[in-house]
Design a protein around this motif. Structure first.
Motif, PDB file in Angstrom:
ATOM      1  N   ILE A   8       0.760  -1.236  -0.117  1.00 41.98           N
ATOM      2  CA  ILE A   8       0.149   0.133   0.007  1.00 41.98           C
ATOM      3  C   ILE A   8       0.971   1.276  -0.028  1.00 41.98           C
ATOM      4  CG2 ILE A   8      -1.893   1.187   1.214  1.00 41.98           C
ATOM      5  CD1 ILE A   8      -2.726  -1.346   0.224  1.00 41.98           C
ATOM      6  N   TRP A   9       1.137   1.672  -1.094  1.00 44.04           N
ATOM      7  CA  TRP A   9       2.230   2.938  -1.090  1.00 44.04           C
ATOM      8  C   TRP A   9       1.652   4.253  -1.109  1.00 44.04           C
ATOM      9  CZ3 TRP A   9       6.359   0.074  -1.296  1.00 44.04           C
ATOM     10  CH2 TRP A   9       6.498  -0.868  -2.141  1.00 44.04           C
ATOM     11  N   THR A  10       2.217   5.080  -0.134  1.00 45.14           N
ATOM     12  CA  THR A  10       1.849   6.317   0.060  1.00 45.14           C
ATOM     13  C   THR A  10       2.367   7.090  -1.453  1.00 45.14           C
ATOM     14  OG1 THR A  10       4.027   7.113   0.706  1.00 45.14           O
ATOM     15  CG2 THR A  10       2.921   6.173   2.438  1.00 45.14           C
ATOM     16  N   PRO A  11       1.522   8.371  -1.625  1.00 47.40           N
ATOM     17  CA  PRO A  11       1.839   9.067  -2.924  1.00 47.40           C
ATOM     18  C   PRO A  11       3.326   9.622  -3.032  1.00 47.40           C
ATOM     19  CG  PRO A  11      -0.153   9.815  -1.678  1.00 47.40           C
ATOM     20  CD  PRO A  11       0.402   8.706  -0.660  1.00 47.40           C
ATOM     21  N   GLU A  12       3.873   9.649  -1.847  1.00 49.11           N
ATOM     22  CA  GLU A  12       5.547  10.114  -2.106  1.00 49.11           C
ATOM     23  C   GLU A  12       6.109   8.871  -2.584  1.00 49.11           C
ATOM     24  OE1 GLU A  12       3.240  12.762   0.406  1.00 49.11           O
ATOM     25  OE2 GLU A  12       3.672  10.494   0.607  1.00 49.11           O
ATOM     26  N   GLU A  13       5.867   7.681  -2.049  1.00 47.23           N
ATOM     27  CA  GLU A  13       6.563   6.335  -2.439  1.00 47.23           C
ATOM     28  C   GLU A  13       6.195   6.230  -3.902  1.00 47.23           C
ATOM     29  OE1 GLU A  13       6.534   3.976   1.556  1.00 47.23           O
ATOM     30  OE2 GLU A  13       4.856   3.841   0.374  1.00 47.23           O
ATOM     31  N   MET A  14       5.105   6.430  -4.196  1.00 47.76           N
ATOM     32  CA  MET A  14       4.396   6.335  -5.708  1.00 47.76           C
ATOM     33  C   MET A  14       5.482   7.198  -6.473  1.00 47.76           C
ATOM     34  SD  MET A  14       2.544   3.635  -6.266  1.00 47.76           S
ATOM     35  CE  MET A  14       1.648   3.944  -7.742  1.00 47.76           C
ATOM     36  N   GLN A  15       5.726   8.374  -6.297  1.00 46.00           N
ATOM     37  CA  GLN A  15       6.421   9.136  -7.126  1.00 46.00           C
ATOM     38  C   GLN A  15       7.871   8.829  -7.110  1.00 46.00           C
ATOM     39  OE1 GLN A  15       5.440  11.624  -8.717  1.00 46.00           O
ATOM     40  NE2 GLN A  15       7.589  12.395  -9.551  1.00 46.00           N
ATOM     41  N   LEU A  16       8.341   8.279  -6.029  1.00 44.53           N
ATOM     42  CA  LEU A  16       9.797   8.051  -6.019  1.00 44.53           C
ATOM     43  C   LEU A  16      10.022   6.712  -7.034  1.00 44.53           C
ATOM     44  CD1 LEU A  16      12.687   8.088  -4.605  1.00 44.53           C
ATOM     45  CD2 LEU A  16      11.743   6.284  -3.010  1.00 44.53           C
ATOM     46  N   PHE A  17       9.142   5.771  -7.042  1.00 47.06           N
ATOM     47  CA  PHE A  17       8.946   4.650  -7.801  1.00 47.06           C
ATOM     48  C   PHE A  17       9.193   4.673  -9.367  1.00 47.06           C
ATOM     49  CE2 PHE A  17       7.472   1.692  -4.223  1.00 47.06           C
ATOM     50  CZ  PHE A  17       8.795   1.653  -3.798  1.00 47.06           C
ATOM     51  N   SER A  18       8.105   5.970  -9.414  1.00 50.42           N
ATOM     52  CA  SER A  18       7.993   6.244 -10.952  1.00 50.42           C
ATOM     53  C   SER A  18       8.909   6.953 -11.703  1.00 50.42           C
ATOM     54  CB  SER A  18       6.730   7.193 -11.219  1.00 50.42           C
ATOM     55  OG  SER A  18       7.119   8.373 -10.589  1.00 50.42           O
ATOM     56  N   GLU A  19      10.083   7.484 -11.007  1.00 51.80           N
ATOM     57  CA  GLU A  19      11.107   8.130 -11.433  1.00 51.80           C
ATOM     58  C   GLU A  19      12.360   7.199 -11.739  1.00 51.80           C
ATOM     59  OE1 GLU A  19      11.883  11.059  -8.738  1.00 51.80           O
ATOM     60  OE2 GLU A  19      10.190  12.673  -9.364  1.00 51.80           O
ATOM     61  N   LYS A  20      12.454   6.292 -10.990  1.00 55.17           N
ATOM     62  CA  LYS A  20      13.836   5.378 -10.946  1.00 55.17           C
ATOM     63  C   LYS A  20      13.563   4.152 -10.898  1.00 55.17           C
ATOM     64  CE  LYS A  20      16.788   9.204  -8.833  1.00 55.17           C
ATOM     65  NZ  LYS A  20      17.903   9.326  -7.811  1.00 55.17           N
ATOM     66  N   TYR A  21      12.432   3.425 -10.472  1.00 52.29           N
ATOM     67  CA  TYR A  21      12.447   2.123 -10.272  1.00 52.29           C
ATOM     68  C   TYR A  21      12.607   0.996 -11.287  1.00 52.29           C
ATOM     69  CZ  TYR A  21      11.397  -1.792  -7.089  1.00 52.29           C
ATOM     70  OH  TYR A  21      11.678  -2.841  -6.393  1.00 52.29           O
ATOM     71  N   LEU A  22      12.112   1.571 -12.452  1.00 53.13           N
ATOM     72  CA  LEU A  22      11.860   0.483 -13.711  1.00 53.13           C
ATOM     73  C   LEU A  22      12.532   1.436 -14.915  1.00 53.13           C
ATOM     74  CD1 LEU A  22       8.184  -0.739 -13.298  1.00 53.13           C
ATOM     75  CD2 LEU A  22      10.385  -1.720 -12.631  1.00 53.13           C
ATOM     76  N   PRO A  23      13.923   1.472 -14.908  1.00 53.71           N
ATOM     77  CA  PRO A  23      14.434   1.989 -16.158  1.00 53.71           C
ATOM     78  C   PRO A  23      14.475   0.877 -17.192  1.00 53.71           C
ATOM     79  CG  PRO A  23      16.135   1.069 -14.714  1.00 53.71           C
ATOM     80  CD  PRO A  23      14.809   1.255 -13.992  1.00 53.71           C
ATOM     81  N   GLU A  24      14.615   1.439 -18.378  1.00 59.63           N
ATOM     82  CA  GLU A  24      14.498   0.527 -19.717  1.00 59.63           C
ATOM     83  C   GLU A  24      15.673  -0.454 -19.560  1.00 59.63           C
ATOM     84  OE1 GLU A  24      13.862   1.988 -23.380  1.00 59.63           O
ATOM     85  OE2 GLU A  24      12.060   3.162 -23.104  1.00 59.63           O
TER      86      GLU A  24
END
Length: 463
Positions: free
Chosen positions: A127-143
């Protein structure tokens, strides 16, 4: 024993192939792996639970050996893909287990197709917080794409290694350190190979899970029972406190160890009603042969038309041809490709290898056996030691060997006298990546080469 199969799933005129593992007997249990893994991560658990269930563990779309979904799928498409797989397989209703992102996919599937399930057990529900979701969206899944000189392999090794040190993996600070850090090359290698199988398709499947809504079914929802549990050291254990109100048949708990989580999950799953299944289906042109000869007892991967008149055996260090369906039946030799390893050390005598190959031909009902030629060179040098090491050097070693194979013969003689004409197409990173994975998976290449030197000249023969 765990067996393996392929099945074709057709939706709206689009056909995709799904690979799955199967073990045990009794009511069906669907097991959905986490990202970016494959059903292989459940092999040990399937062996434990096989006494209670028919364990069915598919590779989710785009992971392991399963085809990806078309377009830009989101979590609903991955949830629906599970139901389509069950329908194609002949499973009408079952219990299900999922860990981390596997649990996200399952909960979504239950919300959309509750009548397909009897009960769920989930390992960690994010259950991610909005801040965690923002963090993941930027770096977590690079091509993730192969590069000319194998630079992607250095990144991959460190990415997988350090995700047991920090969460998220790129947040290398004291605040994000984990208590379960390790430097085990074998554990890292297992995930690295699954990432190499998935390639950039990992981004779609993993991304859909991270973007998925985290809405637990409403308190009054008509859904089957579910247990969510997480153990000490699991970064999702704290998320147990974030779950909020759940249906009355749902519960959540924190436990001490992974073993405690598995025991609690099993106890919960055993309370389920018996699932419904028909005879399980499989693809007609690809699968695995159960072979037992002398010091081999396992599965041999095959592909092609069983009505073909010839069985094609690849060269050492390679794997079955991808065009097997149109050019005879092809197999992965033992200790190559998707086939199992020999029991103990691979043999260097032709008698053992020929018995295995003949057993495959007999099961397939094929008499004519065609052998691809051996590469030129010294077997001791052609196939370097590629055992996983602490720093992932074996990955780049294999990449450099495969690249040199396109320029010299034998590849280890990098001199003008051994230069061969270069086909620029063979140096495309995606082509090298296929050969690289073949070489990594060729655990018995040297032994097969040595054994082949002791047999009669290669020619078609009847058995």
């Amino acid at each position: 024993m765990i067996t393996r199969y392929f099945i074709d799933v057709e939706t709206n005129g689009n056909k995709r192939r799904v690979h799955y593992r199967l073990a045990g007997s009794g009511p069906p249990l669907l097991m959905v792996h986490q990202s970016p893994r494959s059903s292989k991560e459940y092999e040990a658990l399937m062996q434990k639970w096989a006494k209670h269930f028919t364990c069915i563990a598919p590779d989710t779309p785009g992971f392991g050996q399963s085809d990806p979904l078309p377009g830009k799928p989101e979590i609903n498409e991955y949830a629906d893909a599970l139901i389509e797989f069950l329908d194609a397989l002949g499973v009408k209703k079952c219990a299900a287990y999922g860990f981390h992102s596997g649990g996200i996919i399952l909960v979504t599937a239950v919300k959309r197709h509750a009548n397909h399930f009897t009960t769920l057990a989930i390992g960690g529900y994010a259950i991610w917080t909005p801040e965690e979701m923002q963090l993941f969206s930027e770096k977590y899944l690079p091509e993730f794409h192969p590069s000319d000189y194998g630079e992607h392999l250095t990144w991959l090794w460190n990415r997988i290694l350090e995700q047991s040190w920090f969460f998220p993996w790129f947040a290398t600070d004291n605040e994000h350190r984990l208590s379960v850090a390790h430097g085990d090359p074998q554990r890292v290698d297992a995930v690295v190979r699954e990432m190499l199988d998935a390639g950039n398709a990992y981004q779609a499947g993993y991304g859909a899970v991270l973007r998925a809504p985290r809405d637990i079914p409403a308190v009054d929802a008509d859904v089957p029972p579910c247990l969510i549990s997480a153990y000490d050291g699991d970064p999702l254990q704290d998320h147990i406190d974030r779950l909020g109100a759940m249906p009355s048949s749902w519960s959540a708990m924190k436990v001490a160890t992974p073993e405690d989580h598995q025991a609690a999950s099993l106890q919960h799953l055993l309370t389920a009603e018996t699932g419904l299944t028909e005879e399980l289906h499989q693809a007609p042109d690809e699968g695995f042969l159960a072979i037992e000869v002398e010091n081999f007892k396992g599965l041999i991967h095959w592909r092609g038309k069983k009505t073909s008149s010839k069985l094609v055996i690849h060269a050492p260090g390679r794997a079955l041809s991808k065009d097997g369906a149109s050019n005879g039946v092809h197999i992965d030799l033992a200790g190559h490709g998707l086939s199992d390893d020999w029991l103990g050390n691979p043999p260097t005598d032709w008698h053992s290898w020929s018995k295995l190959i003949d057993a495959c031909a007999e099961q397939l009902g094929i008499e004519n056996i065609i052998y691809d030629p051996l590469p030129s060179g010294d077997a001791a040098l052609l196939y370097p030691d590629l055992l996983p090491d602490r720093f992932g050097c074996y990955l780049t070693k294999a990449w450099q060997a495969v690249r040199a194979m396109q320029m010299f013969e034998p590849w280890y003689e990098a001199t003008a006298a051994h230069a061969v004409p270069v086909d620029p197409g063979s140096l495309r990173p995606e082509i090298l990546a296929e050969r690289h994975l073949e070489l990594l998976n060729a655990r018995a290449a040297r032994e097969y080469h040595l054994a082949s030197l002791t047999k009669s000249p290669i020619k078609p023969r009847n058995i």
